[in-house]
Design a protein around this motif. Structure first.
Motif, PDB file in Angstrom:
ATOM      1  N   PHE A  46       0.835  -1.202   0.000  1.00 17.08           N
ATOM      2  CA  PHE A  46       0.000   0.000   0.000  1.00 17.08           C
ATOM      3  C   PHE A  46       0.873   1.256   0.000  1.00 17.08           C
ATOM      4  O   PHE A  46       0.702   2.148  -0.835  1.00 17.08           O
ATOM      5  N   CYS A  50       0.436   2.824  -3.639  1.00 16.73           N
ATOM      6  CA  CYS A  50      -0.808   3.585  -3.704  1.00 16.73           C
ATOM      7  C   CYS A  50      -0.593   5.080  -3.570  1.00 16.73           C
ATOM      8  O   CYS A  50      -1.550   5.837  -3.608  1.00 16.73           O
ATOM      9  N   HIS A  54      -1.348   9.633  -6.683  1.00 13.70           N
ATOM     10  CA  HIS A  54      -2.026  10.628  -5.844  1.00 13.70           C
ATOM     11  C   HIS A  54      -1.439  10.456  -4.472  1.00 13.70           C
ATOM     12  O   HIS A  54      -0.685   9.511  -4.231  1.00 13.70           O
ATOM     13  N   PRO A  57      -3.853   7.374   0.114  1.00 15.56           N
ATOM     14  CA  PRO A  57      -5.205   7.551   0.651  1.00 15.56           C
ATOM     15  C   PRO A  57      -5.290   7.200   2.137  1.00 15.56           C
ATOM     16  O   PRO A  57      -4.460   6.443   2.643  1.00 15.56           O
ATOM     17  N   TRP A  67     -14.294   0.374  -0.042  1.00 11.71           N
ATOM     18  CA  TRP A  67     -12.934  -0.040  -0.412  1.00 11.71           C
ATOM     19  C   TRP A  67     -12.927  -1.206  -1.394  1.00 11.71           C
ATOM     20  O   TRP A  67     -11.991  -1.347  -2.183  1.00 11.71           O
ATOM     21  N   MET A  74      -8.443   0.346  -8.416  1.00 14.19           N
ATOM     22  CA  MET A  74      -7.059   0.777  -8.193  1.00 14.19           C
ATOM     23  C   MET A  74      -6.033  -0.356  -8.294  1.00 14.19           C
ATOM     24  O   MET A  74      -4.892  -0.098  -8.671  1.00 14.19           O
ATOM     25  N   ILE A  92      -6.055  -2.366   4.688  1.00 13.75           N
ATOM     26  CA  ILE A  92      -6.886  -1.159   4.759  1.00 13.75           C
ATOM     27  C   ILE A  92      -8.040  -1.370   5.743  1.00 13.75           C
ATOM     28  O   ILE A  92      -8.300  -0.534   6.600  1.00 13.75           O
TER      29      ILE A  92
HETATM   30  C1  HEC Z   1      -1.522   4.457 -12.054  1.00 10.47           C
HETATM   31  C2  HEC Z   1      -1.975   5.505 -11.112  1.00 10.47           C
HETATM   32  C3  HEC Z   1      -2.676   5.068  -9.813  1.00 10.47           C
HETATM   33  C4  HEC Z   1      -2.249   4.151  -8.907  1.00 10.47           C
HETATM   34  C5  HEC Z   1      -0.983   3.297  -8.911  1.00 10.47           C
HETATM   35  C6  HEC Z   1      -3.255   4.150  -7.838  1.00 10.47           C
HETATM   36  N1  HEC Z   1      -4.244   5.046  -8.119  1.00 10.47           N
HETATM   37 FE1  HEC Z   1      -5.805   5.526  -6.916  1.00 10.47          FE
HETATM   38  N2  HEC Z   1      -6.471   6.866  -8.313  1.00 10.47           N
HETATM   39  C7  HEC Z   1      -5.871   7.117  -9.533  1.00 10.47           C
HETATM   40  C8  HEC Z   1      -6.675   8.068 -10.260  1.00 10.47           C
HETATM   41  C9  HEC Z   1      -6.358   8.597 -11.673  1.00 10.47           C
HETATM   42  C10 HEC Z   1      -7.769   8.404  -9.428  1.00 10.47           C
HETATM   43  C11 HEC Z   1      -8.934   9.371  -9.702  1.00 10.47           C
HETATM   44  C12 HEC Z   1      -9.840   8.874 -10.808  1.00 10.47           C
HETATM   45  C13 HEC Z   1     -10.521   7.577 -10.502  1.00 10.47           C
HETATM   46  O1  HEC Z   1     -11.262   7.474  -9.496  1.00 10.47           O
HETATM   47  O2  HEC Z   1     -10.329   6.604 -11.289  1.00 10.47           O
HETATM   48  C14 HEC Z   1      -7.599   7.647  -8.214  1.00 10.47           C
HETATM   49  C15 HEC Z   1      -8.456   7.707  -7.134  1.00 10.47           C
HETATM   50  C16 HEC Z   1      -8.300   7.012  -5.943  1.00 10.47           C
HETATM   51  C17 HEC Z   1      -9.153   7.133  -4.795  1.00 10.47           C
HETATM   52  C18 HEC Z   1     -10.355   8.049  -4.659  1.00 10.47           C
HETATM   53  C19 HEC Z   1     -11.571   7.259  -5.089  1.00 10.47           C
HETATM   54  C20 HEC Z   1     -12.865   7.912  -4.667  1.00 10.47           C
HETATM   55  O3  HEC Z   1     -13.902   7.317  -5.018  1.00 10.47           O
HETATM   56  O4  HEC Z   1     -12.840   8.932  -3.987  1.00 10.47           O
HETATM   57  C21 HEC Z   1      -8.686   6.279  -3.853  1.00 10.47           C
HETATM   58  C22 HEC Z   1      -9.231   6.064  -2.454  1.00 10.47           C
HETATM   59  C23 HEC Z   1      -7.557   5.578  -4.413  1.00 10.47           C
HETATM   60  N3  HEC Z   1      -7.329   6.065  -5.703  1.00 10.47           N
HETATM   61  C24 HEC Z   1      -6.854   4.581  -3.792  1.00 10.47           C
HETATM   62  C25 HEC Z   1      -5.768   3.907  -4.357  1.00 10.47           C
HETATM   63  C26 HEC Z   1      -5.136   2.762  -3.751  1.00 10.47           C
HETATM   64  C27 HEC Z   1      -5.532   2.102  -2.428  1.00 10.47           C
HETATM   65  C28 HEC Z   1      -4.114   2.391  -4.574  1.00 10.47           C
HETATM   66  C29 HEC Z   1      -3.136   1.218  -4.394  1.00 10.47           C
HETATM   67  C30 HEC Z   1      -3.713  -0.110  -4.513  1.00 10.47           C
HETATM   68  C31 HEC Z   1      -4.116   3.322  -5.697  1.00 10.47           C
HETATM   69  N4  HEC Z   1      -5.154   4.202  -5.535  1.00 10.47           N
HETATM   70  C32 HEC Z   1      -3.197   3.308  -6.732  1.00 10.47           C
HETATM   71  C33 HEC Z   1      -4.696   6.582  -9.975  1.00 10.47           C
HETATM   72  C34 HEC Z   1      -3.939   5.630  -9.337  1.00 10.47           C
END
Ligand code: HEC
Length: 97
Positions: A46, A50, A54, A57, A67, A74, A92
């Protein structure tokens, strides 16, 4: 009727003899079944995967049900295997409680 009670108590024995610690994680997004070591690994994954796109989280910002959906979208972005997906999810959810 007696048969139903017998089946019910047998099921209860089965359930209580099956503690999460001795089970291996097989369900992709079921309730927490990972061992402490797997959850610790989930935490490392994580923290390393993660926060790349961004900021890291906050596990407490969403419910365990939310989740499931977030991890389903994700985990492929973070290129996690099914096992890593499960460990990160269980980490998580373990923070949340
Ligand atoms: C390759 C890039 C990338 C990676 C690696 C990534 N994310 Fe994200 N994440 C994004 C993007 C782009 C968004 C916003 C758009 C979307 O929701 O798809 C986002 C949005 C989120 C949100 C907000 C969703 C919401 O509904 O509010 C959360 C929480 C989150 N990611 C958790 C994670 C977690 C946990 C991991 C690891 C397993 C992770 N992300 C890995 C690109 C990524």
């Amino acid at each position: 009727m007696r048969k139903i009670i017998a089946v019910a108590s047998f099921t209860a024995v089965l359930l209580s003899s099956c503690t999460p610690k001795t089970q291996t994680a097989t369900a992709p997004t079921g309730p927490a079944t990972s061992t402490a070591a797997q959850i610790a690994q989930g935490k490392t994954i994580f923290e390393n995967s993660c926060g790349r796109c961004h900021k890291l989280p906050d596990p407490t910002a969403h419910t365990s049900v939310q989740w499931v959906g977030i991890m389903n979208s994700m985990a492929p972005k973070a290129k996690l295997t099914d096992e890593q997906h499960q460990w990160v999810y269980d980490y998580i959810v373990s923070v949340e409680k």
